[in-house]
Design an enzyme around this catalytic site. Structure first.
Site, short mmCIF file in Angstrom:
data_model
loop_
_atom_site.label_atom_id
_atom_site.label_comp_id
_atom_site.label_asym_id
_atom_site.label_seq_id
_atom_site.Cartn_x
_atom_site.Cartn_y
_atom_site.Cartn_z
N ASP A 55 0.86 -1.17 0.00
CA ASP A 55 0.00 0.00 0.00
C ASP A 55 0.90 1.23 0.00
O ASP A 55 2.07 1.16 0.39
CB ASP A 55 -0.92 -0.01 1.23
CG ASP A 55 -2.19 0.79 0.99
OD1 ASP A 55 -2.22 1.61 0.04
OD2 ASP A 55 -3.15 0.61 1.75
N LEU A 56 0.37 2.34 -0.46
CA LEU A 56 1.18 3.53 -0.69
C LEU A 56 1.91 3.95 0.59
O LEU A 56 1.28 4.38 1.56
CB LEU A 56 0.30 4.68 -1.19
CG LEU A 56 1.00 5.85 -1.86
CD1 LEU A 56 0.03 6.58 -2.79
CD2 LEU A 56 1.56 6.83 -0.84
#
Length: 798
Positions: A362-363
């Protein structure tokens, strides 16, 4: 790189004919050279599967001498194995992998942003403008000759993705294409706006979920996008969490079934097509139950709960749907951050479930190993720890040079094994080969106009919205409203706007509001709208009306990613507004558009009719109006429990029997239970039977029940099956959903509904830390909600 078949010169310049898999591409360079950009066009000839036929076809079409065609054939035969489209994918992957340098390998594990970096115009930080031009000099400065793993934040036109892709292939030594990755939770970019996932789950309709995945995939792939960051398969068991709206609800089985349907729709029979994309279930795993309901906070559970509850929501999408993407979540479980957890990313996902795709962080999730979780001393340690643990690609975690140098250095130092690095690279390459990007990397420039916002997709959005409408209360049959009503007051902040929910811009689509929908369905009525900011003005409007529709709830900014709440009450002064309008004595219908359950205790006692609409997409106002006037008989069912107060949290139906639900100031009962929803007709359940499989067999448990529409309107019912083991080796929930079926019944019609439950579906992670279907007595309940009371018992001898 492209495999040049031949080049011809003429009065209008030089033409280059290339065979790229099953596509023929022609590049025209106009003389004098350098005055205009070369123009390339491609056509797909799917029947020409071998280089021989491509070469002969070119020769016949353009009059090339037989010798030139023979040369083209010889070139095709001498291609590296990884460029031969008829070779099995695993052999192509291994052939390419052994040709790659260490630097080329680590480049495949990095995700790049394009908006503002590769294009000359962009709208916001995530989108390139429709008329933006690709800038080769910026690409050269960013990528050089090492290629690129993935590209994000473009949302390109087909022309833009083709331009980038052509450059990438031509400017890296091995001709490895790029992977375009974008969001598409409930609609792709400016395409069809579908209802939010919480609406989709409220339909309890696998086919609608599958068709939604298909539609989003088709609209995305037509632009050159190959992978969508969806679906979200977290269990929404913490309603304060802002991302509840992105989920399919609180239940393991329902989430697993709808997630499976969505993935099958998005990925289709083959990724090697012009209408399918890689689906990426997220956020793996357990992300929907954060401490205190705050995004990315720790999740507290043991291995048994993780396996029996959280992972089972993901498992069908990977085991049966063969999802080729997975997103590793931000949080930690029992002190182990997910991006540093080989148990989840290697043992469970790959070894047990057979996952063949790649894991994207995830970012910023890898960075958190260093600056939030503090399990890595340096960015270098964090990057290498993540790859060792089973992550395959970073998502804007560290500067590209920092991330890539870290992996190279760790391999040289021996702190990252070549095997782990190759596993990550192999996973990314396998996805690219599966998509057919090495054989037909460019997209048909005419395709998007045919599929984007097609009539079929728009109709699906409307039908999904209709089926998600969930009627929570209808005292005195206030609903449906009469079409002959003379004066309606529509009051509230959600009345004259289309609420879409997170990951969708509300200026996209048709944005049909409740006001639009009501005025269209009741053209003879005077419809007065008040936003509710001026409560006295709203009360005046209510007094003049025959009926009042209150448009209340939430919106982007207090619901969605990063918008967690410490209260579940109606926001701002909506409670005061509702109570003031109700005091007029006029008939009041409350319509909620929101992304999470709300504590609406006062409303349930004093408002005659309550309709939960969630975030119903671009046709939401029409679907709501049709439901209010009876053109749509509501059959949505809750997929998440409505608590009476925050003090009840966590509050979900499948609790353990040892949980106590009694307080000195509350009886512990929810406002509305999981699976609940009313209709404009009524249903009765009869003759429940259970046929257990013979002892020692692997047969299924067969449950049948009769469902009758006892009312005067046709409508849909959602028959729900719940089961439990009466006495087991470990404590299990009071009851768990194990089957559901949405059926349509005419007035007084009876249908037999059957559920076939595989024995393994009842397996528990036992005290010996193994999956086991235990022998013993079981109970089954069937009905219209988790409070189903029609019961049958059976004995299972696996």
């Amino acid at each position: 790189m492209r495999n040049r078949a031949t080049e011809l010169s003429g009065r209008d310049g030089r033409r280059s004919f290339a065979a790229v898999g099953d596509r023929l591409c022609v590049t025209l360079e106009v003389e004098p050279a350098g005055q205009t950009e070369p123009q390339t066009g491609c056509k797909s000839y799917s029947a020409w599967r071998h280089a021989l036929w491509i070469a002969l076809g070119l020769a016949l079409a353009i009059g090339v001498a037989p010798g030139s065609a023979q040369q083209a054939l010889q070139r095709a035969k001498s291609q590296p194995l990884y460029k031969q489209s008829t070779t099995p994918i695993e052999q192509r992957v291994e052939d390419l992998l052994r040709r790659m340098t260490l630097e080329e390998k680590v480049r495949q594990l990095d995700l790049y942003a394009a908006a503002g970096t590769l294009e000359d115009k962009h709208t916001g930080k995530e989108h390139v403008a429709l008329d933006a031009a690709f800038l080769p000099e910026k690409a050269q400065a960013m990528w050089g000759d090492l290629g690129v793993g993935g590209i994000h934040d473009v949302y390109p036109t087909s022309a833009q993705s083709n331009a980038i892709q052509q450059w990438v292939i031509a400017h890296n030594r091995l001709g490895i294409p790029a992977l375009f990755i974008e969001e598409g939770l409930h609609g792709f970019d400016t395409g069809t706006v579908f209802p939010a996932p919480i609406n989709l789950s409220a339909t309890w309709n696998r086919e609608i979920a599958k068709q939604t995945g298909e539609a989003i995939a088709a609209e995305a792939r037509a632009t050159g996008v190959d992978m969508i960051l969806a679906p979200v398969l977290d269990l929404a068991r913490e309603p304060r969490w802002g991302r509840v709206e992105e989920d399919f609800g609180e239940d393991t089985y329902l989430t697993g079934q709808l997630g499976l349907a969505y993935v099958r729709g998005a990925q289709g029979e083959s990724l090697n097509s012009d209408h399918t994309v890689v689906a990426e279930p997220k956020h793996f795993a357990g992300h929907g139950s954060p401490e205190g309901g705050t995004n990315t906070s720790p999740v507290h559970m043991g291995e048994r709960e993780l396996r029996m509850v959280m992972l089972r929501g993901f498992e069908p999408a990977f085991r049966e749907g063969h999802a080729m993407g997975a997103m590793a979540a931000y949080h930690e479980i029992d002190g182990i951050p997910v991006t540093a957890d080989p148990f989840l990313l290697k043992k469970v996902l790959r070894d047990e479930w057979g996952f063949q795709g790649f894991v994207l962080s995830d970012l910023g999730a890898i960075r958190r190993l260093y600056d939030v979780h503090h399990v890595a001393a340096t960015p270098k340690d964090a990057a290498c720890m993540a790859i060792r643990s089973g992550v395959d690609m970073q998502f804007y975690d560290f500067e590209h040079s920092v991330f890539q140098k870290a992996l190279v250095d760790c391999v040289h130092e021996g702190t990252l094994s070549q095997a782990d690095l190759d596993r990550a690279v192999r996973s990314v390459l396998r996805v690219k080969f599966s998509l057919g990007l090495f054989d037909h990397p460019l997209v048909d420039s005419e395709l998007s106009a045919k599929v984007n916002r097609s009539a079929e997709h728009l109709a699906l959005s409307l039908e999904s919205a209709r089926q998600s409408m969930t009627l929570l209360k209808n005292e005195g049959n206030l609903l449906p409203l009469s079409h002959s009503i003379r004066h309606i007051a529509l009051i509230g902040p959600n009345g004259n706007v289309a609420r879409y929910g997170d990951y969708e811009k509300e200026e996209n689509g048709l944005h049909i509001s409740m006001l639009d929908g009501i005025r269209k369905l009741a053209p003879q009525a005077e419809v007065t709208f008040e936003a509710g900011k001026d409560i006295p003005a709203a009360v005046t409007a209510a007094k003049a009306a025959d009926a009042v529709v209150m448009a209340l709830g939430e919106w982007q900014g207090i619901s969605g990613e990063g918008f967690d709440r410490s209260s579940l009450d109606l926001p701002d002064d909506q409670e005061q507004l509702l109570e003031a309008v109700a005091a007029t004595g006029k008939p009041v219908v409350l319509v909620l558009q929101n992304g999470r359950p709300l504590t609406i205790g006062w409303a349930t006692k004093h408002i005659s009719a309550i309709l939960e609409a969630w975030y119903p997409g671009e046709y939401g106002g029409q679907a709501i109006a049709e439901t209010l006037f009876g053109d749509n008989n509501p059959a949505g069912r809750l997929t998440i429990t409505f608590p009476r107060s925050l003090g009840q949290l966590p509050d979900y139906y499948s609790y353990d029997p040892s949980r106590m639900h009694k307080y000195v100031d509350d009886d512990g009962e929810p406002l509305f239970p999981f699976g609940f929803g009313l209709s404009y007709t009524t249903f009765r359940y009869d003759h429940l039977t259970v046929q257990a499989p013979s002892p020692g067999s692997k047969g299924e448990i067969r449950i049948t029940v009769e469902v009758t529409n006892t009312g005067e309107r046709e409508g849909d019912e959602v028959a729900q099956l719940y089961m439990r083991e009466d006495v087991g080796s470990v404590e299990t929930p009071e009851r768990s959903l194990e089957g559901f079926s949405r059926i349509h019944l005419r007035p007084q019609e009876t249908k037999n509904v059957s559920f076939n439950v595989p024995q393994k579906q009842l397996a528990v992670w036992n005290a010996g830390n193994r999956w086991a279907v235990e022998a013993g007595n079981y109970t089954a309940w069937v009905g219209g909600s988790s409070l189903a009371s029609l019961t049958a018992r059976f004995v299972l001898h696996p």
